[in-house]
Design a protein around this motif. Structure first.
Motif, PDB file in Angstrom:
ATOM      1  N   SER A   8      55.368  41.174 -67.815  1.00 51.01           N
ATOM      2  CA  SER A   8      54.943  40.098 -66.905  1.00 51.01           C
ATOM      3  C   SER A   8      56.383  38.849 -66.600  1.00 51.01           C
ATOM      4  CB  SER A   8      53.681  39.305 -67.552  1.00 51.01           C
ATOM      5  OG  SER A   8      53.394  38.166 -66.905  1.00 51.01           O
ATOM      6  N   PHE A   9      56.655  38.710 -65.461  1.00 51.79           N
ATOM      7  CA  PHE A   9      57.950  37.777 -65.334  1.00 51.79           C
ATOM      8  C   PHE A   9      57.682  36.587 -64.895  1.00 51.79           C
ATOM      9  CE2 PHE A   9      61.127  41.455 -65.461  1.00 51.79           C
ATOM     10  CZ  PHE A   9      60.211  42.635 -65.318  1.00 51.79           C
ATOM     11  N   GLY A  10      57.879  35.506 -65.323  1.00 56.97           N
ATOM     12  CA  GLY A  10      57.888  34.271 -64.926  1.00 56.97           C
ATOM     13  C   GLY A  10      59.111  33.904 -63.876  1.00 56.97           C
ATOM     14  N   TRP A  13      65.139  28.161 -76.667  1.00 52.96           N
ATOM     15  CA  TRP A  13      64.754  29.461 -76.345  1.00 52.96           C
ATOM     16  C   TRP A  13      63.326  29.810 -75.565  1.00 52.96           C
ATOM     17  CZ3 TRP A  13      67.945  33.850 -76.536  1.00 52.96           C
ATOM     18  CH2 TRP A  13      69.104  33.745 -77.561  1.00 52.96           C
ATOM     19  N   ILE A  14      63.534  30.175 -74.191  1.00 51.95           N
ATOM     20  CA  ILE A  14      62.473  30.107 -73.471  1.00 51.95           C
ATOM     21  C   ILE A  14      62.034  31.611 -73.085  1.00 51.95           C
ATOM     22  CG2 ILE A  14      61.918  29.358 -70.966  1.00 51.95           C
ATOM     23  CD1 ILE A  14      62.768  27.049 -72.782  1.00 51.95           C
ATOM     24  N   GLU A  15      60.563  31.667 -73.387  1.00 51.87           N
ATOM     25  CA  GLU A  15      59.863  32.913 -72.903  1.00 51.87           C
ATOM     26  C   GLU A  15      59.852  33.130 -71.414  1.00 51.87           C
ATOM     27  OE1 GLU A  15      55.952  32.897 -73.774  1.00 51.87           O
ATOM     28  OE2 GLU A  15      55.528  34.489 -72.476  1.00 51.87           O
ATOM     29  N   CYS A  16      60.790  34.118 -70.896  1.00 49.12           N
ATOM     30  CA  CYS A  16      60.799  34.293 -69.307  1.00 49.12           C
ATOM     31  C   CYS A  16      60.042  35.806 -69.032  1.00 49.12           C
ATOM     32  CB  CYS A  16      62.176  34.233 -68.949  1.00 49.12           C
ATOM     33  SG  CYS A  16      63.166  32.704 -69.062  1.00 49.12           S
ATOM     34  N   LEU A  60      54.337  34.648 -60.233  1.00 49.00           N
ATOM     35  CA  LEU A  60      54.763  35.706 -61.414  1.00 49.00           C
ATOM     36  C   LEU A  60      54.889  37.010 -60.705  1.00 49.00           C
ATOM     37  CD1 LEU A  60      51.649  35.216 -63.337  1.00 49.00           C
ATOM     38  CD2 LEU A  60      53.729  34.765 -64.035  1.00 49.00           C
ATOM     39  N   ALA A  61      55.652  37.795 -61.341  1.00 46.14           N
ATOM     40  CA  ALA A  61      55.729  39.340 -60.978  1.00 46.14           C
ATOM     41  C   ALA A  61      55.194  40.230 -62.124  1.00 46.14           C
ATOM     42  CB  ALA A  61      57.139  39.626 -60.395  1.00 46.14           C
ATOM     43  N   TYR A 110      65.567  29.411 -63.245  1.00 43.54           N
ATOM     44  CA  TYR A 110      66.075  28.218 -63.818  1.00 43.54           C
ATOM     45  C   TYR A 110      66.952  28.319 -64.823  1.00 43.54           C
ATOM     46  CZ  TYR A 110      67.123  23.904 -66.267  1.00 43.54           C
ATOM     47  OH  TYR A 110      67.437  22.739 -66.816  1.00 43.54           O
ATOM     48  N   CYS A 111      66.724  29.433 -65.759  1.00 45.47           N
ATOM     49  CA  CYS A 111      67.738  29.794 -66.721  1.00 45.47           C
ATOM     50  C   CYS A 111      69.113  30.359 -66.070  1.00 45.47           C
ATOM     51  CB  CYS A 111      67.129  30.891 -67.734  1.00 45.47           C
ATOM     52  SG  CYS A 111      65.882  30.329 -68.801  1.00 45.47           S
TER      53      CYS A 111
END
Lengths: 695, 695
Positions: free
Chosen positions: B543-545, B418-421, B311-312, B551-552
């Protein structure tokens, strides 16, 4: 300072000597009981006595060293005071913070605050540049959560333990060796009624502490009546505690896992893929930076002994038959403090050796190991580690794992003594073999021969028909036993069969002898052509404790100097620009809108160039602002005292030069990136004398 | 592609609508039971019916969408085929590796192999440059091992759970909602005898799945007779499983700890020190990059749902009364896809909005939140995320924590939907307050007024003598109750005492009423001067995954093109140089010692410039070598075909220019560092036409 034989190495020498005495004593007993020749027994006893004399000499050296430390308390006290000054500054300026401080913290866990985080990130970037990029290493990044099977194969589930005792009433846990060590030290330092004999005994215990078994430790604790330090309650017997943080993977509770104790295993289990990625060629190195965990029983030594830490590890895979290194000549001329095994055992000091000679004389086992020792030396000294307080110490025979070919630690001297910060080990084929066996996946390399080679090979051909007739249901086991014969056994059988026609042969799986006749097996040696050689590579592993390196760097970089008024001592960290958490500050000399605008313009150009910096437009005196940033180890300060040109001040010399506003960004960039030095800057720009400016 | 209202958002809209219907239904019932006016009841019923109609409309849209996905299987099938092509390439080229593969792996754990590790390191460097350095954030680095008290305060010990069911015979665990979801989907897709009524019911369940309680999920599983997928055994009732990896700190077994589920808590507990470090000034931001852990019950979705991830996180602390941002104007003109709450509820699609307008119209709650949305947009698109497959979706009211002021997710469209990133939330003062309460350490900020302000303050002065005489031993509790009165209660008491001389007063701690007389307490309002305001800051948290973003990025960068002979499809990753794992390759055109020497010279100059590159001197055809590196996303290839000048090829256009050997290092450096573009290079150097060279 480095050339003094310290307590630790004397203790190690003593332990080594004691174990030699044990071995020799056993030999004497065996010779006597086996009724050996009198002359042989006498020679053995003489050798034993010689060892005992050597031991006594080391003991007296150690005694002197201990008396010096205890009696001349001033040196130990000044070490403590120095450490306290460094640690106070580090905590006050948030280089680090005890983790979860508002909840009264957790022993052995620390946060890196903003400047500490920046230093760490700089050290890791340089590590990547110096090792990964420079050597074209394959970097990987594996999870911390690790399933049990991997750590069973590596031996950590069984052996990664410390001996622990419990307060029998409160359940509080202590490291057994720490309690015994504290007891002995305290007695030696404070009990003036101690007999000479007793003192010798306690010193001996300190010397062999690391080698004591659970039983021996327990017996000593009982004998001396050692109790729990906090409550004086009786203690349990010592028992092993596994230092890995245990957890459970998934919700079922049936998949135990651990937080990895090192990053290396992640590389070993990927060997096959990495070898393929490298075009099936050796040598190559893989590298990993990441967190590792160690659930210490009762952490001491502040930042040096922690429960979670960053490791940077390299696994360099080589053909065990060829450990030469093509770039060894790049480091062969380096000279630095080395401390070979023999010098430790004979109680000598670390001494300056030329790396090339150390390798050619066999002190260092091979070129590749030597190459990494040299590269580690360059890495540490470029970070700012004092070369006179850095030594490479070879492991003693009893310190090294049985499979290791050779092992050297880069030790850095700090207020805690000599600290192991990098381990550089030739671990032979041990790790790959362990995982091959456990996983049943071959972790091997091939050497394709340019032309096929002729090899003499043993060929054993059991005659199934005859064996079946003779042994019926046992045929399979007899056949397997025949096929499994080693060359020597097989050739003896061949001779016997030819001369006698039959032989008695022990079959383990049957638990008895059977009679093998000439017609039951054919044994011969044949010349075969081989096109390749398949082998398990050796691995040479440099493993870096990043947190320890950083802590030692703090101690080596710290100094104080009087303020201009002479009324206080100011703290300075003399970090090289490579490491400094902030490269540069920008100060308007006085509060003034024009100066602030220039300062912001310069700040913008530094951001664009990727130079971390801080702008301080408070009205604080320029001297105070310099002092504040010296304490953070900021190497350069730009002070805006006009709109056309500004001054640049260097932290340690406090020299200042005058540079045009447009040029100052690139001047600072060049000198922080290491493209030019401060000496170059001094040559190119006019010196600015500023009696008024500072303090 | 982005403008299609997808299943997920329709489901969310449906759930939102249902909860409005529930509320409105409750209101109708209450009006009826309280005997409200007929007109009011009718109005409420009308509103309820309108909601039901809207719900029906969304349901039919969802039905159409589901039918499309199930019936027109080709689109879903081509999505799967595309994903398979990407994943195959990623695994074959070691962008990632299932962790502990030789031991058959562990679900939800992946390694980054060499190119993946490099991409990750590039993404994190850019993150540091774009956020930490550009905004002068305070970066910290805290341990993963976290004591229980911290995660009790944050709510994770109690609430960080998923509902799980167990196979009653084998003990295998499943996520309860996954089983119900699979059952409904399978029925809808494959059971052609399904009645329209039943289909509607199943679709409704899919829509409200996330909102079902343990009891509701259990009831449905029972009703539909759902059994364990692998064994068909009966299932347990659903019960919550905490998703944190649990462990024990130290050897005693009495200090539970967890592997952190996010990095944010490490920042919150350090607020006081960080605020001090920032000169006691707001706003400021702290940041942290690190590992986080989530013990998923049964991980699906490959690289998107993992048990350990990087995480960042940024925690930007602001005065709740002033959430303006000085640099908002830098991003106000940006236009991109946004998907506000109202559009989701009414079943519309994401649409392009100008960020400045979204903030000024109140769609986005405040400037600081808006600023970070803009910065996140720039970050993701500069990495190479396709702006047409990126949207910012606002959380619906029922998705958001009760304390949150507003929350937007950066969602990236991939083959999984749609992916929450990135989550960008205004979490108000919740976290700091929670830790203040639990730790009893005030995590607050002060605003010093430039001149004192006059404030009207309630002053309650109990008369201890009179209270003592009247209440004796109970005096203390009565006094405390009086002092604790809220303003309204106190002013009523004052009025009553003045008019009646005494009042009845309930004292909680005594559990009874007492009589308070006029002489026992003085109540007044006084004007006081205040010099500062003390308050708990709000926190805005992007908050960054990192793993999900990467991957995206892989999916958005992947394409295939025919080989020159047209006989196969070649894979290409079109990474921008910023992200590319290797920036450049160096190939001698043919095997030739002179060319190899030039290649090695160029390689050395690239290493010195810090450009990661690969040299390939195998005799493989140049076309094959290009294809191999296109598949790794290497943007530039230097081919040595003479000793004076070489060609530089750009990956996507396959254009080549001719550059002098001495210059080529700096040309490549400029274009990979982003100082110039390929278009600039094309202008400066002659195009090299090489019909013969490629493929």
């Amino acid at each position: 300072m480095a050339a003094v034989a310290d307590e630790d190495s004397l203790r190690r020498a003593l332990a080594q000597k004691q174990s030699s005495i044990d071995v020799q004593g056993g030999a004497v007993r065996q010779l006597k009981s086996s009724g050996a020749a009198k002359l042989d027994i006498e020679a053995a006893v003489q050798a034993l006595n010689a060892l005992k004399l050597e031991k006594a000499s080391i003991e007296s050296q150690l005694q002197a060293a201990l008396a010096g430390a205890a009696g001349g308390g001033s040196s130990s006290a000044s070490r403590d005071a120095f450490r306290q000054a460094v640690v106070n500054t580090l905590e006050r300026r948030l280089f680090y913070i005890p983790s979860f401080k508002i909840y009264r913290g957790v022993a052995g866990l620390y946060d890196y605050g903003p400047p500490g985080c920046s230093v760490k990130s700089n050290v890791l970037s340089f590590w990547r540049q110096h090792f990964v990029l420079e050597e074209n290493m394959l970097e990987v990044d594996c999870p911390c959560v690790t399933p049990e099977v991997v750590l069973k194969a590596s031996g950590h589930v069984e052996k990664f333990t410390d001996l622990m005792v419990k307060d029998e009433k409160t359940g509080t846990c202590y490291r057994a060796d720490h309690l015994l060590k504290d007891f002995c030290k305290e007695k030696l330092e404070k009990d003036f009624s101690l007999s000479a004999e007793k003192a010798t005994e306690l010193k001996h215990i300190l010397a062999v502490l690391d080698d004591l078994s659970a039983e021996q430790l327990g017996a000593k604790i009982k004998e001396y009546g050692i109790t729990a330090p906090d409550t004086k309650n009786p203690l349990s017997d010592p028992y092993p505690f596994n230092l890995m943080f245990q957890t459970s993977i998934g919700p079922s509770g049936v998949s135990p896992g651990y937080m990895r104790p090192e990053t290396a295993q992640g590389i070993f289990v990927n060997f096959r893929d990495l070898y393929y990625y490298n075009g099936n060629k050796l040598p190559f190195a893989a590298a990993q930076i990441g967190q590792a965990f160690r659930n210490e029983i009762s952490p001491r030594q502040g930042l040096l002994r922690v429960r979670e830490f960053t490791l940077a590890e390299i696994e360099h895979f080589v053909d065990p038959q060829d450990k030469s290194h093509p770039k060894f000549s790049d480091v062969a001329k380096l000279e630095f403090l080395m401390f070979p095994r023999d010098d430790q055992v004979s109680g000598q000091c670390a001494k300056k050796l030329q790396l090339g000679e150390a390798v050619s004389q066999g002190t260092v086992n091979n070129e590749t190991l030597g190459y990494f020792i040299g590269r580690v030396y360059l890495f540490l000294t470029r970070l700012g580690i004092d070369k006179d307080r850095l030594r490479f110490r070879q492991h003693l025979a009893n310190e090294m794992a049985h499979y290791a070919a050779d092992c050297w630690d880069a030790e850095i001297e700090s207020s805690y003594g000599w600290i192991e910060c990098v381990g550089i080990a030739d671990r032979s084929a041990y790790d790959l073999r362990a995982h091959s066996e456990k996983s049943s996946v071959a972790l091997v390399a091939q050497e394709k021969f340019s032309e096929p080679r002729e090899v003499e090979k043993l060929v054993i051909t059991p005659m199934k028909k005859e064996l079946g007739l003779a042994f019926k249901g046992n045929q399979k086991m007899v056949t397997e036993a025949l096929e499994a014969m080693e060359e020597k056994v097989a050739m003896e059988m061949k001779a016997d069969l030819e001369s006698k026609g039959e032989v008695e042969f022990h079959v383990c799986t049957l638990g008895k002898n059977v009679t093998i006749k000439k017609n039951m097996v054919s044994i011969s040696k044949e010349i075969k052509k081989e096109h390749q050689r398949v082998f398990t590579p050796s691995v040479i592993e440099p493993s870096f404790g990043i947190g320890r390196i950083i802590y030692c760097l703090y101690e080596h970089s710290f100094y104080t100097r009087p303020s201009k008024a002479g009324d206080e001592q100011l703290n300075v960290f003399s970090f090289p620009p490579l490491v400094a958490p902030i490269k540069c500050t920008v100060f308007p000399l006085v509060q003034n809108q024009k100066y602030e605008e220039v300062a912001k313009l310069i700040s913008k150009s530094l951001t664009a160039a990727g130079i971390s910096h801080k702008i301080d437009i408070t009205g604080t005196s320029i001297g105070k602002r310099y002092a504040r940033t010296d304490e953070l180890g900021v190497p350069f300060a730009i002070t805006v005292d006009s709109t056309s040109s500004v001054t640049v001040r260097e932290r340690d010399s406090k020299d200042q030069v005058r540079v045009d506003v447009e040029k100052v960004g690139s001047v600072v960039r060049e000198v922080t990136d290491g493209l030019s030095s401060w000496a170059d800057v001094l040559k190119m720009y006019p010196l600015h004398s500023s009696e008024t400016a500072e303090e």
